[in-house]
Each structure stands twice: as structure tokens, then as C-alpha cells.
Design a protein around this motif. Structure first.
Motif, short mmCIF file in Angstrom:
data_model
loop_
_atom_site.label_atom_id
_atom_site.label_comp_id
_atom_site.label_asym_id
_atom_site.label_seq_id
_atom_site.Cartn_x
_atom_site.Cartn_y
_atom_site.Cartn_z
N HIS A 5 17.76 54.01 30.33
CA HIS A 5 18.39 54.80 29.06
C HIS A 5 19.45 55.52 29.66
CE1 HIS A 5 19.04 58.48 26.56
NE2 HIS A 5 18.07 57.68 25.54
N GLU A 127 15.63 54.51 19.70
CA GLU A 127 15.46 55.92 20.26
C GLU A 127 16.55 56.71 20.28
OE1 GLU A 127 13.88 57.66 24.51
OE2 GLU A 127 13.65 55.56 24.13
N LYS A 131 17.23 60.14 18.25
CA LYS A 131 17.64 61.62 19.11
C LYS A 131 18.97 61.94 18.91
CE LYS A 131 13.93 60.72 22.63
NZ LYS A 131 13.84 60.66 24.10
N ASP A 132 19.86 61.04 18.92
CA ASP A 132 21.22 61.34 18.75
C ASP A 132 22.20 60.19 18.34
OD1 ASP A 132 23.60 62.83 18.88
OD2 ASP A 132 23.80 62.75 20.92
#
Length: 236
Positions: A5, A127, A131-132
């Protein structure tokens, strides 16, 4: 997954670094312009007359005019870039709200193109979108780091100060060196300074240093030769 990530979200340089590189670029260009333009002005006047006071006034005027012009141009240019970055972020926010599946697919494809398997790329993209999503898509699609936009004031101040500093060299040599050697010493001093700024600009831009140095030197020398020749035509 955590390491992957971090790797995926940091594959492009942050805009914070890009912004400071932009300031450095403006500084180097400003110094280079200050050297060449001021040298051209004072040598043009020197070609017409050798009065130290006249040369000093011409040099100071050129220094101030050039510094304000250069910084103003940088401010307008970087302000435009900043506006474009904000507009792109706003459009991306709207795209996520209206076309979420498409944006998710595009982000997934970005990671697939980097060599990640489809399943893992989709998992990471999903993901990140949760989250953003705006930050992730802006970073990958436009290389924009939200909150770290270009600052026009930084570029303007850097350009103004560097132009001022660059202009000091030809101004000092043309006014302080004895009349007999004014022109020769100014030519040599400016040539040395141009070699340095050409090298630094090539290093920052990661381009061929030798080519950049010689190009910078030739342009500067031609400028000084032409302006001195024009001034000599109107010699008092």
C-alpha cells in the motif's frame, strides 16, 4: 499488504517536493535572467559612453525593472498552475460522486499497469477509495497532493531575489572596474556566472549538463555582444 500500500501510494513524488523544485527552478531562471539582461543593459550603455554614473543608473534601473517583471510573470504563471490543480481536484471529487465504479476501475487499472495482479490491485484500490478516494485518484491521475498546491508567492519571491542577486555581478563589474577594463572584465565575469547557472539548471532538470552550459553561455555572450555593438553605434 501495508508495505505494498505504501509503495503504491508513493510511486510518484509528492507535490510538496515538486513545489519546492518549482521554486528552485524560478530562482535559477531568475538569476540567469538577471545576469544576462543586466549585463546587456550596462554593456549597451558602455558601448555608447564610459560614465560610471550613467552605467550605474542604467544598471540599477534594469535590475529593478527586470526583478519586478520576472517575479510578476512567475506569480501569474504559478497562480494559473495552482488554479488548474484546484480545478482538477474539484472535477475529480465530482467524478467520484457521480461515477464511483468507473473511478474505482480506473484506479485499479493504474495499479495493474504497474505490474500488480488484478485481484490485489482491485483490493488496494477499493481500500484507498474508501479511506481517501479523492486523494488517491488525484495523486495517481494528476500527480496532485491535496493541500500541497504550488505557491505563487514562493516562486515570485524566489524569482525576484535571484534576479536581483544575478544582476549585482555585471552591475558591480561595469561600475567599479577601471574604465580601461570595464567591458573585458564584465564579459569574463558574466561568462563564468553563466557557466555556473547553466550547470545548476541542467542538474535540477536532470538534463545533459555540457549542452545546457554551452547553450546558456552562447546565448549570454551573443546578448552582450549585440547590445555592446548597438551602444557603440551611438557612442558619444
Amino acid at each position: 499488504m501495508i508495505d505494498l500500500h505504501l509503495h503504491l501510494t508513493q510511486t510518484k513524488p509528492s507535490l510538496h517536493l515538486s513545489a519546492w523544485l518549482n521554486v528552485l527552478r524560478a530562482g535559477v531562471l531568475g538569476m540567469n535572467d538577471g545576469i544576462i539582461s543586466t549585463a546587456g543593459i550596462v554593456l549597451g550603455v558602455a558601448g555608447a559612453q564610459q560614465s560610471s554614473f550613467a552605467l550605474f543608473i542604467a544598471g540599477i534601473s534594469g535590475m529593478l525593472a527586470g526583478a519586478f517583471s520576472m517575479s510578476g510573470g512567475e506569480f501569474v504563471s504559478v497562480s494559473q498552475q495552482r488554479d488548474m490543480q484546484k480545478t482538477a481536484a474539484q472535477k475529480q471529487q465530482q467524478a467520484i460522486a457521480e461515477h464511483y465504479p468507473q473511478e474505482l476501475a480506473e484506479l485499479t487499472q493504474v495499479y495493474v499497469d504497474k505490474g500488480i495482479s488484478v485481484e490485489l490491485a482491485h483490493q488496494v484500490a477499493a481500500e484507498l477509495m474508501v479511506k481517501d478516494g479523492l486523494g488517491a485518484t488525484c495523486r495517481e491521475k494528476y500527480n496532485i497532493e491535496l493541500g500541497n498546491y504550488f505557491n505563487p508567492w514562493h516562486a515570485a519571491v524566489s524569482s525576484f531575489c535571484s534576479f536581483f542577486v544575478g544582476a549585482i555581478l555585471p552591475l558591480l563589474t561595469i561600475t567599479l572596474v577601471p574604465a580601461r577594463w570595464k567591458v573585458q572584465v564584465t564579459f569574463v565575469a558574466v561568462a563564468c556566472a553563466l557557466l555556473l547557472t547553466g550547470y545548476v539548471s541542467a542538474t535540477l532538470g536532470q538534463t545533459r549538463r555540457r549542452k545546457a552550459v554551452w547553450r546558456n553561455l552562447v546565448v549570454g555572450l551573443l546578448t552582450m555582444i549585440v547590445t555592446y555593438a548597438v551602444g557603440h553605434l551611438f557612442a558619444i
